[in-house]
Design an enzyme around this catalytic site. Structure first.
Site, short mmCIF file in Angstrom:
data_model
loop_
_atom_site.label_atom_id
_atom_site.label_comp_id
_atom_site.label_asym_id
_atom_site.label_seq_id
_atom_site.Cartn_x
_atom_site.Cartn_y
_atom_site.Cartn_z
NE ARG A 186 6.34 5.36 -3.00
CZ ARG A 186 6.26 6.31 -2.08
NH1 ARG A 186 6.92 7.45 -2.25
NH2 ARG A 186 5.55 6.14 -0.97
N GLY B 19 -5.25 2.58 4.81
CA GLY B 19 -5.48 1.41 5.63
C GLY B 19 -4.64 1.30 6.88
N GLY C 85 0.83 -1.19 0.00
CA GLY C 85 0.00 0.00 0.00
C GLY C 85 0.86 1.24 0.00
CB SER C 86 1.23 3.95 -1.55
OG SER C 86 1.93 5.16 -1.68
N GLY C 87 0.67 5.85 0.90
CA GLY C 87 -0.08 7.03 1.30
C GLY C 87 -0.92 6.86 2.54
CB SER C 88 -1.39 7.06 5.53
OG SER C 88 -0.15 7.66 5.80
#
Length: 438
Positions: free
Chosen positions: A305, A182, A177-180
């Site tokens: 990244r 969950g 996942g990404s960007g917080s």
């Protein structure tokens, strides 16, 4: 297909306006939808290359149409389809200079495709391993890199047992996942039970891609949050991170460089480099998130990244290092840009969503742009869109980057300018009685 309806030869010799520009293609496999996603395309153009966006859904990228970016519509989750498209671009008259992605979900696929075509690339397998947070944690722990205690779970009872074993409070998150998205602090068994059920019941991520029925349960680590921005084996910046109120971890701002004693900054940087080496990384950009505890730095996660959240813009403003252009240069096998003079300090501040609703207007952007020290302003939504509270990066409706003589001045300027932006929301229509109810 072109973002603006322009035509293409099979080799892609025409740009979105139907002209014949010079220079080779540079392919972007999906992208950030805001912020640096747009900057990546601009950097490729500045270097004389023609950006082309490979995507499943062009509608996610309003900037592509606005900037006349060429688009190829394909199943971006299908490695064979991506390789076939890039092979055609490479075989055309213009050729293909490089392949990259600014999206967390596609960095491994971009690296593998580039390597298959003999283009500069990171180790795609190492990137893929890193993208799985459980595998990443295990590799770091085996190498002696400090990480939180953790256990993976595939069922709700497993998650509760893991939390009991680790001890509450714990943090629950998807294994990818990404960007917080969950990520949540669970302070007791009841919260763990509820949030594990929520996460394990999700079949797709925010992009609609299938997700594994597996989550990570880890100890909640106390201490201020930082990120270390690296390129190859070099620390570029240590960044202070600000987050919203628990139990979520939505980033509300960043300070570049972090206002820290030199010894603490050096310790954070050294730990990040050790983590990269343990994961087989160290080619190109990486964004490592850590907490500084009473006993030293603890790695929360390594992202193979370039950072999002407008951090690269703040790094360029503060330190003069253009990380976006450096990524493009590395991926195309070209010389890195020479750092310019920076202002010394910069800050990013976000305008969070206070409630849900339909966006009816956005005002104050020119006022924010004209405010003292401001170097960048971006809206993260648009008129006609619907704002939902997701407790993730999607809740950030706008952002401002500002510089200052010190960290405090930069932060104050960015916060003041962000308050000038107004996102006008219309309350969602309530369902009629007997319609849309349970």
């Amino acid at each position: 297909m072109s973002a603006t309806g322009g035509r293409h030869d099979e080799d892609g010799h025409h740009d979105a306006a139907g002209h014949r520009p010079g220079g080779p293609w540079f392919a972007f496999l999906e992208s950030n939808t805001t912020g640096t996603g747009r900057e990546f395309c601009a950097a490729a153009r500045t270097r004389g290359m023609r950006p082309v966006l490979l995507t499943r859904d062009p509608g996610r990228y309003p900037y592509a149409a606005e900037d006349g970016i060429d688009i190829r519509v394909l199943d971006s989750g299908d490695p064979d389809a991506v390789l076939a498209c890039c092979t055609r671009l490479a075989a055309g008259q213009a050729g293909l200079a490089g392949i990259a992605s600014s999206s967390e979900y596609f960095v491994a696929a971009a690296a593998r495709t580039a390597a298959a075509l003999g283009l500069p690339a990171a180790d795609g397998d190492a990137v893929a391993r890193c993208r799985d947070k459980e595998r990443q944690r295990a590799l770091l722990a085996d190498a002696g890199v400090p990480v939180p205690a953790f256990t993976a779970a595939t069922t709700v009872p497993e998650a509760v047992r893991a939390a009991d074993g680790i001890g509450h409070p714990v943090v629950l998150k998807p294994v990818s996942g990404s960007g917080s998205v969950g990520v949540r602090l669970c302070r007791d068994r009841a919260e763990t039970l509820a949030w594990a059920g929520e996460l394990l019941g999700r079949g797709t991520d925010e992009r609609g891609n299938p997700v594994a029925a597996r989550i990570l349960v880890e100890a909640a680590v106390t201490g201020p949050e930082f990120s270390v921005e690296t390129f190859d084996d070099r620390v570029v910046a240590v960044v202070a991170k600000h987050t919203g109120a628990p139990p979520y971890f939505v980033e509300t701002g960043h300070d570049v460089p972090a206002p820290l004693p030199r010894a603490d900054a050096d310790a954070l940087g050294a730990t990040a480099l050790t983590a990269l080496a343990a994961l087989g990384l160290g080619w190109g950009a990486a964004h490592t998130e850590l907490r500084l505890t009473a006993t030293g730095p603890v790695v929360i996660e390594v992202n193979p990244r370039l950072a999002g959240g407008m951090i690269p813009v703040a790094v360029r403003a503060a330190l003069g290092t253009d990380l976006v252009d450096t990524v493009i240069a590395k991926s195309a096998g070209r010389p890195a840009p020479v750092p310019a003079a920076g202002a010394g300090h910069a800050a990013v501040r976000f305008l969070p969503a206070g409630r849900e609703g339909h966006v009816t207007g956005i005002t104050g952007l020119p006022d924010a742009e004209a405010a003292p020290g401001v170097v960048a302003v971006a809206a993260g939504t648009a008129k006609g869109r619907t704002v939902r509270i997701t407790h993730s990066f999607q809740d950030r409706l706008a952002c401002v980057v500002a510089t200052g003589a010190d960290a405090a001045e930069a932060a104050q300027r960015a916060a003041d300018a962000a308050r000038l932006i107004r996102i006008e929301l219309e309350e969602p229509a309530a369902p009629e009685e007997g319609v849309g109810g349970r």
